[in-house]
Design an enzyme around this catalytic site. Structure first.
Site, PDB file in Angstrom:
ATOM      1  N   ASP A   9     -14.392 -25.813  36.362  1.00 23.89           N
ATOM      2  CA  ASP A   9     -14.758 -26.945  37.216  1.00 23.89           C
ATOM      3  C   ASP A   9     -16.268 -27.121  37.357  1.00 23.89           C
ATOM      4  O   ASP A   9     -17.043 -26.246  36.974  1.00 23.89           O
ATOM      5  CB  ASP A   9     -14.116 -26.784  38.603  1.00 23.89           C
ATOM      6  N   ASN A  27      -7.592 -21.140  51.001  1.00 26.30           N
ATOM      7  CA  ASN A  27      -6.466 -22.057  51.185  1.00 26.30           C
ATOM      8  C   ASN A  27      -5.525 -22.056  49.982  1.00 26.30           C
ATOM      9  O   ASN A  27      -4.660 -22.900  49.873  1.00 26.30           O
ATOM     10  CB  ASN A  27      -6.985 -23.479  51.443  1.00 26.30           C
ATOM     11  N   HIS A  69      -6.379 -22.476  46.791  1.00 21.42           N
ATOM     12  CA  HIS A  69      -6.725 -23.304  45.618  1.00 21.42           C
ATOM     13  C   HIS A  69      -7.026 -22.431  44.404  1.00 21.42           C
ATOM     14  O   HIS A  69      -7.462 -21.289  44.529  1.00 21.42           O
ATOM     15  CB  HIS A  69      -7.865 -24.292  45.926  1.00 21.42           C
ATOM     16  N   GLU A  97      -6.622 -28.314  45.025  1.00 28.29           N
ATOM     17  CA  GLU A  97      -6.511 -28.050  46.454  1.00 28.29           C
ATOM     18  C   GLU A  97      -5.070 -28.296  46.921  1.00 28.29           C
ATOM     19  O   GLU A  97      -4.332 -29.070  46.295  1.00 28.29           O
ATOM     20  CB  GLU A  97      -7.448 -29.001  47.220  1.00 28.29           C
TER      21      GLU A  97
HETATM   22  C1  F6R Z   1     -14.679 -21.632  40.834  1.00 28.73           C
HETATM   23  C2  F6R Z   1     -13.307 -21.956  41.256  1.00 28.73           C
HETATM   24  C3  F6R Z   1     -12.795 -21.587  42.610  1.00 28.73           C
HETATM   25  C4  F6R Z   1     -13.192 -20.185  43.073  1.00 28.73           C
HETATM   26  C5  F6R Z   1     -12.643 -19.905  44.455  1.00 28.73           C
HETATM   27  C6  F6R Z   1     -13.064 -18.536  44.976  1.00 28.73           C
HETATM   28  O1  F6R Z   1     -14.883 -21.994  39.478  1.00 28.73           O
HETATM   29  O2  F6R Z   1     -12.617 -22.542  40.500  1.00 28.73           O
HETATM   30  O3  F6R Z   1     -11.401 -21.702  42.617  1.00 28.73           O
HETATM   31  O4  F6R Z   1     -12.712 -19.242  42.159  1.00 28.73           O
HETATM   32  O5  F6R Z   1     -13.098 -20.885  45.336  1.00 28.73           O
HETATM   33  O6  F6R Z   1     -14.446 -18.519  45.177  1.00 28.73           O
HETATM   34  P1  F6R Z   1     -15.205 -17.181  45.612  1.00 28.73           P
HETATM   35  O7  F6R Z   1     -15.081 -16.234  44.481  1.00 28.73           O
HETATM   36  O8  F6R Z   1     -16.619 -17.625  45.833  1.00 28.73           O
HETATM   37  O9  F6R Z   1     -14.516 -16.699  46.847  1.00 28.73           O
END
Ligand code: F6R
Length: 252
Positions: free
Chosen positions: A68, A135, A137, A142
């Site tokens: 992303d 959450n 995701h 989401e």
């Molecule tokens: C990032 C992504 C997100 C993160 C998730 C966890 O490319 O796709 O899904 O993996 O938000 O983020 P952290 O590791 O910062 O807790």
């Protein structure tokens, strides 16, 4: 059924995760690696850069595809995932920059850019790394009534925007939109490896492994993938029953 490995030492978790990349590339040097960003992945890149420095792995023939990118951020923006990937990984290993792919968050026609990215994903990934949002995701898919299979532009959940704030340098506001691989894109990988660290992720991990599938908890869909594995520390595994997780050899 998703395999769950619970690590006492996070250093061991990252060593095992990096070893999976080493083995993937040893078996197929031109492998396609699906990569993620976020705080959880940083030590994985550190480990891979070290292994590269020690001559234990080469990325020369590999293709890397990211999940992303924030909408509105140019690749050169200090807060973009392009910059994150260069800083943590791409600038320190022998990967060909032409084979390091991330969605274009700054395209004028974002829908067309998402469709272009989708076409780049037509080669099946050998391994896909994921983090997980509090959450549930994955990528930026989401919680919602419906999830989208392909690459698309999405609104970010307020929880995600709030959680991203701590990583943003300067006074720039966290964008409220991103371009993300869809859940179908994420599934288009031989193996999926989700990493989770810390008690903040315990509820999301427990729900992802609950035996129920809900688009309101996107990570729960991973229970349908034939080769998904979760590498988690003890805090992230705190809400799992003892028989749902295994202690890996390194931590035993
Ligand atoms: C990032 C992504 C997100 C993160 C998730 C966890 O490319 O796709 O899904 O993996 O938000 O983020 P952290 O590791 O910062 O807790």
């Amino acid at each position: 059924m998703i395999q769950v490995m619970e690590y006492e030492a996070t250093a061991d978790l990252y060593k095992d995760a990096a070893q999976m990349v080493v083995e993937t590339l040893a078996a197929r040097p031109e492998a396609v690696l699906g990569l993620a960003t976020g705080a959880t992945q940083v030590p994985l890149y550190r480990e891979l850069v070290e292994l590269y420095g020690a001559g234990r792995v080469s990325f020369r023939h590999a293709t890397c595809v990211n999940l992303d990118e924030y909408v509105g951020l140019a690749p050169s923006d200090p807060n973009s995932y392009h910059t994150y990937m260069r800083n943590h990984f791409y600038d320190h290993v022998d990967v060909d920059p032409r084979r390091c792919l991330l969605p274009e968050g700054d395209a004028t026609d974002l829908t067309a850019a998402a469709a272009r990215y989708q076409r780049l994903l037509e080669r099946r990934r050998d391994i896909q790394f994921l983090g997980i949002g509090r959450n549930g995701h994955i990528g930026f898919n989401e919680p919602n009534d419906e999830l989208i299979l392909g690459t698309h532009v999405t609104g970010l959940n307020p929880v995600t925007v709030a959680d991203s704030r701590q990583y943003f340098h300067g006074s720039q506001a966290v964008p409220h939109q991103a371009v993300t691989m869809g859940v179908g894109d994420i599934f288009f990988s031989e193996r999926i490896v989700l990493l989770a660290i810390g008690e903040d992720k315990a509820d999301a991990i427990a729900r992802a492994l609950s035996g129920r599938v809900s688009t309101r908890h996107p990570a729960s869909l991973l229970q349908l993938h034939p080769q998904a594995i979760f590498l988690v520390d003890q805090e992230a595994a705190a809400k799992l029953s003892a028989d749902r997780k295994r202690v890996p050899a390194r931590s035993a």
